[in-house]
Design an enzyme around this catalytic site. Structure first.
Site, PDB file in Angstrom:
ATOM      1  N   THR A   1       0.732   2.314  -5.929  1.00 17.94           N
ATOM      2  CA  THR A   1       0.105   1.193  -6.444  1.00 17.94           C
ATOM      3  C   THR A   1       0.831   0.643  -7.860  1.00 17.94           C
ATOM      4  O   THR A   1       0.966  -0.494  -7.932  1.00 17.94           O
ATOM      5  CB  THR A   1      -1.466   1.749  -7.084  1.00 17.94           C
ATOM      6  OG1 THR A   1      -2.004   2.294  -5.778  1.00 17.94           O
ATOM      7  CG2 THR A   1      -2.269   0.643  -7.462  1.00 17.94           C
TER       8      THR A   1
ATOM      9  N   HIS B   1       3.467  -1.446  -6.621  1.00 16.32           N
ATOM     10  CA  HIS B   1       3.033  -3.082  -6.571  1.00 16.32           C
ATOM     11  C   HIS B   1       2.965  -3.730  -7.763  1.00 16.32           C
ATOM     12  O   HIS B   1       3.152  -5.072  -7.971  1.00 16.32           O
ATOM     13  CB  HIS B   1       1.760  -2.983  -5.637  1.00 16.32           C
ATOM     14  CG  HIS B   1       1.675  -2.455  -4.273  1.00 16.32           C
ATOM     15  ND1 HIS B   1       2.387  -3.134  -3.367  1.00 16.32           N
ATOM     16  CD2 HIS B   1       1.469  -1.454  -3.681  1.00 16.32           C
ATOM     17  CE1 HIS B   1       2.471  -2.705  -2.178  1.00 16.32           C
ATOM     18  NE2 HIS B   1       1.928  -1.624  -2.436  1.00 16.32           N
TER      19      HIS B   1
HETATM   20 ZN    ZN Z   1      -2.406   6.836  -6.893  1.00 18.27          ZN
END
Ligand code: ZN
Length: 347
Positions: A44, A47
């Site tokens: 994440t 990203h």
């Molecule tokens: Zn994580």
């Protein structure tokens, strides 16, 4: 205590993160303040670093990022009971509401209003983190800060792996990223018979074999059907854990599962993807989507598994002082790393 802290933040709607000086968060009556010792870099965070469409549409700027952490409680809000200053902790990074049907039924991980630290709210890539006391998970002595910092992704792995009974089952894990590798390790630990993990990345498959007693298969070079017959499985895998988000991997999983097989899906496809539903119907396959960790059942289980010998430390391949965060993100972006841990205690 100091009033300023170092923090790794998205300061402009563009790629990269910047080490800034930010005020130490002020806690509310139901919060604790945690001095962060170690943090894990997540997919994440990549990203968010890359500032892809998802990140640009989700993450407010400026924002301190990061959600995988371990540290120590340094301050308690006025209403907080049952925790103490100096306590070693990690915590659930999903901040949930209390009014939805699911929350009120105790299924906190299904609350539709969930907000994530480091994604929607100020995060853990900092010397101090404010967290609701409800979200705090105390760490037993056997779990040090380094492993404490990867409990969030280990929780994804445990939640996915424990979706179905694995005892004596043949398990296929597609995707040998850190969470796939840890899910394979959990499957092995809880008593699966054959555990096969597939990918097309040789470095990750090598890491998988190092972390867990599993059979790595590079599907670009090896035929999965042959592996199934080599292992003496008559009809295929009983359980599939899909961790890659890759359409070809899911197709291959459906193909190689037994009739009535079960699939837990954690991998996120990049967009809408074509699925051969008739194959799934005719094979009577059960599919379960997995989101986050069960709050707090997954945390309970994973801590117990770690105390009982589950060893995932070797999935951590890189360690850097927080000041060298660029090297940490470079390692992640190379696609060759396992987990990368940043140390916030050093200078
Ligand atoms: Zn994580």
């Amino acid at each position: 205590m100091q009033n300023e802290m170092r923090a790794l933040a998205k300061t402009a709607p563009a790629p990269g993160l910047e080490m800034i000086s930010a005020p130490v968060p002020e806690i509310r009556p139901d919060d604790v303040l945690i001095r962060v010792n170690k943090t894990g870099i997540c997919g994440t965070d990549i990203h968010i670093w890359n500032w892809d469409d998802w990140a640009a549409g989700t993450v407010p700027v400026p924002l301190i990022t990061g959600h995988e952490f371990a540290g120590e409680i340094v301050e308690l809000g006025a209403n907080v009971t049952g925790l103490f200053r100096g306590q070693r902790v990690s915590g659930e990074g999903h901040l949930i509401g209390t009014q939805s049907r699911q929350s009120r039924a105790g299924k906190f991980h299904l609350d539709p209003g969930t907000r994530g630290i480091g994604v929607n709210e100020q995060g853990a890539f900092a010397e101090y983190l404010r967290l609701p006391a409800f979200n705090v998970v105390p760490l037993p002595n056997e779990i040090d800060d380094e492993v404490g910092a990867i409990l969030d992704p280990l929780g994804n792995a445990v939640h996915t792996a424990l979706s179905f009974d694995l005892i004596g089952e043949d398990v296929l894990v597609t995707g040998a990223g850190p969470i796939g590798i840890m899910a394979a390790a959990v499957a092995r630990n809880v008593g699966a018979r054959h555990v096969v993990i597939t990918d097309v990345n040789a470095d990750r498959l090598a890491l998988a074999a190092e972390v867990a007693d599993v059979r790595p298969v590079n599907v670009a070079e090896e035929d999965l059907t042959q592996v199934i017959s080599d292992l003496g499985m008559k009809e295929g895998f009983d359980i599939g854990l899909e961790m890659s988000g890759n359409q070809i991997a899911l197709d291959q999983m459906v193909e190689s599962l037994v009739m009535g097989g079960r699939i837990a899906l954690l991998g996120i496809p990049p967009g809408k993807s074509p699925v051969d539903w008739s194959r799934i119907v005719f094979k009577a396959i059960t599919i379960k989507g997995v989101y986050g960790r069960e709050i707090f059942e997954t945390w309970y289980k994973m801590i117990a598994l770690l105390q009982n010998g589950l060893d995932v430390r070797r999935v951590i391949t890189h360690r850097f002082p927080a000041a060298d965060y660029r090297a940490g993100f470079d390692a992640m972006l190379s696609g060759k790393s396992g987990k990368v841990v940043l140390d916030w205690t050093a200078g």
